[in-house]
Design a protein around this motif. Structure first.
Motif, PDB file in Angstrom:
ATOM      1  N   ALA A 151       0.915  -1.230  -0.016  1.00  0.00           N
ATOM      2  CA  ALA A 151       0.114   0.082   0.124  1.00  0.00           C
ATOM      3  C   ALA A 151       0.812   1.391  -0.063  1.00  0.00           C
ATOM      4  O   ALA A 151       1.940   1.175   0.600  1.00  0.00           O
ATOM      5  CB  ALA A 151      -0.933   0.082   1.201  1.00  0.00           C
ATOM      6  N   LEU A 152       0.291   2.405  -0.383  1.00  0.00           N
ATOM      7  CA  LEU A 152       0.893   3.730  -0.322  1.00  0.00           C
ATOM      8  C   LEU A 152       0.267   4.514   1.008  1.00  0.00           C
ATOM      9  O   LEU A 152      -1.140   4.297   0.989  1.00  0.00           O
ATOM     10  CB  LEU A 152       0.936   4.504  -1.609  1.00  0.00           C
ATOM     11  CG  LEU A 152       1.480   3.822  -2.772  1.00  0.00           C
ATOM     12  CD1 LEU A 152       1.303   4.769  -3.919  1.00  0.00           C
ATOM     13  CD2 LEU A 152       3.246   3.519  -2.576  1.00  0.00           C
ATOM     14  N   VAL A 153       0.964   5.094   1.636  1.00  0.00           N
ATOM     15  CA  VAL A 153       0.517   6.063   2.715  1.00  0.00           C
ATOM     16  C   VAL A 153       0.945   7.459   2.746  1.00  0.00           C
ATOM     17  O   VAL A 153       1.924   7.479   2.307  1.00  0.00           O
ATOM     18  CB  VAL A 153       0.167   5.213   4.206  1.00  0.00           C
ATOM     19  CG1 VAL A 153      -0.328   4.136   4.060  1.00  0.00           C
ATOM     20  CG2 VAL A 153       1.776   4.813   4.446  1.00  0.00           C
ATOM     21  N   ARG A 154       0.623   8.050   3.694  1.00  0.00           N
ATOM     22  CA  ARG A 154       1.105   9.444   3.815  1.00  0.00           C
ATOM     23  C   ARG A 154       2.271   9.240   5.001  1.00  0.00           C
ATOM     24  O   ARG A 154       2.257   8.479   5.839  1.00  0.00           O
ATOM     25  CB  ARG A 154       0.203  10.452   4.286  1.00  0.00           C
ATOM     26  CG  ARG A 154      -0.853  11.091   3.269  1.00  0.00           C
ATOM     27  CD  ARG A 154      -1.501  12.290   3.636  1.00  0.00           C
ATOM     28  NE  ARG A 154      -2.622  12.383   2.846  1.00  0.00           N
ATOM     29  CZ  ARG A 154      -2.573  13.066   1.846  1.00  0.00           C
ATOM     30  NH1 ARG A 154      -1.338  13.336   1.194  1.00  0.00           N
ATOM     31  NH2 ARG A 154      -3.740  13.265   1.057  1.00  0.00           N
ATOM     32  N   HIS A 155       3.193  10.327   4.893  1.00  0.00           N
ATOM     33  CA  HIS A 155       4.462  10.380   5.722  1.00  0.00           C
ATOM     34  C   HIS A 155       3.980  10.944   6.830  1.00  0.00           C
ATOM     35  O   HIS A 155       3.136  11.883   6.823  1.00  0.00           O
ATOM     36  CB  HIS A 155       5.723  11.066   5.106  1.00  0.00           C
ATOM     37  CG  HIS A 155       6.672  11.405   6.190  1.00  0.00           C
ATOM     38  ND1 HIS A 155       7.479  10.204   6.398  1.00  0.00           N
ATOM     39  CD2 HIS A 155       7.118  12.533   6.893  1.00  0.00           C
ATOM     40  CE1 HIS A 155       8.379  10.802   7.360  1.00  0.00           C
ATOM     41  NE2 HIS A 155       7.921  12.159   7.473  1.00  0.00           N
TER      42      HIS A 155
END
Length: 219
Positions: free
Chosen positions: A6-10
């Motif tokens: 998945a991609l998430v925010r930093h």
């Protein structure tokens, strides 16, 4: 090889669990305040049943620990961290907009099933069969208008498909703020009480698969 979940925010909040083949989860920082949740798969992750289940479990856990998540589809693994970064960079604006769209949201799924009735005995003629099919389509359209319409008004986005095949007459998915889940369930219960000859089956909450899936290689 690197497997993308998945991609998430930093900054990413990693769940306390392991990935495919008991691999350690880690993150790959990407430009634009995005991080990729990955694990290392030296021989590549084959799409076995165990691997697919492990992939889904990680995505669900990541969605619970982060406010915005873009689930990755289980496809070919990336060769390296740089390959993941390059794949995300090619779609930086699209990914940023998608993270904004799903911020604080989950997905709920709906299936509308019609009740079996005595009238569903085998048709005695082609004309009778076609008449029944027409009735099924009309019922599906009515459900889509009444039930889906009421639920879609609570969602940030929604998708639906009128099926009118066998027992199944409608499938739908809703991108819903987490704060609106209880109201959504209450609205569904009221809609089911008013609906005739159908059963409403709700699933979720899930990560927003229907609205944000990306390719597993990041490309």
């Amino acid at each position: 090889m690197v497997h993308l979940y998945a991609l998430v925010r930093h900054p990413a909040a990693l769940p306390d669990m392991r990935g495919i083949e008991d691999a350690t989860l880690r993150t790959v920082p990407v430009d634009g305040g995005v991080e990729a949740v990955v694990s290392d798969t030296p021989n590549g992750a084959a799409p076995t049943e165990n691997a697919i289940v492990a992939h889904a479990r990680v995505v669900e856990a990541v969605a619970e620990t982060n406010s915005a998540v873009l689930p990755a589809r289980f496809t070919g693994d990336a060769g390296s961290d740089d390959d993941v970064r390059a794949g995300v960079a090619r779609r930086r604006e699209q990914i940023g907009a998608a993270l904004d769209r799903v911020e604080g949201c989950v997905e709920l799924g709906l299936r509308v099933l019609r009740h079996q009735r005595a009238a569903d005995a085998p048709a005695s003629s082609g004309r009778e069969y076609m008449q029944r099919r027409l009735e099924q389509v009309e019922q599906a359209q009515a459900v889509a208008r009444d039930v889906h319409g009421a639920l879609a008004g609570l969602a940030r986005e929604s998708t639906s498909q009128v099926v009118a095949r066998g027992e199944l007459v409608l499938t739908a998915a809703y991108l819903l703020p987490k704060s609106a889940v209880d109201e959504f369930r209450s609205t569904l219960q009221a809609a089911e009480a008013d609906a005739k000859d159908v059963t409403l089956v709700l699933t979720g909450p899930w990560p927003p698969y229907s609205f944000t899936l990306i390719e597993g290689s990041g490309g």
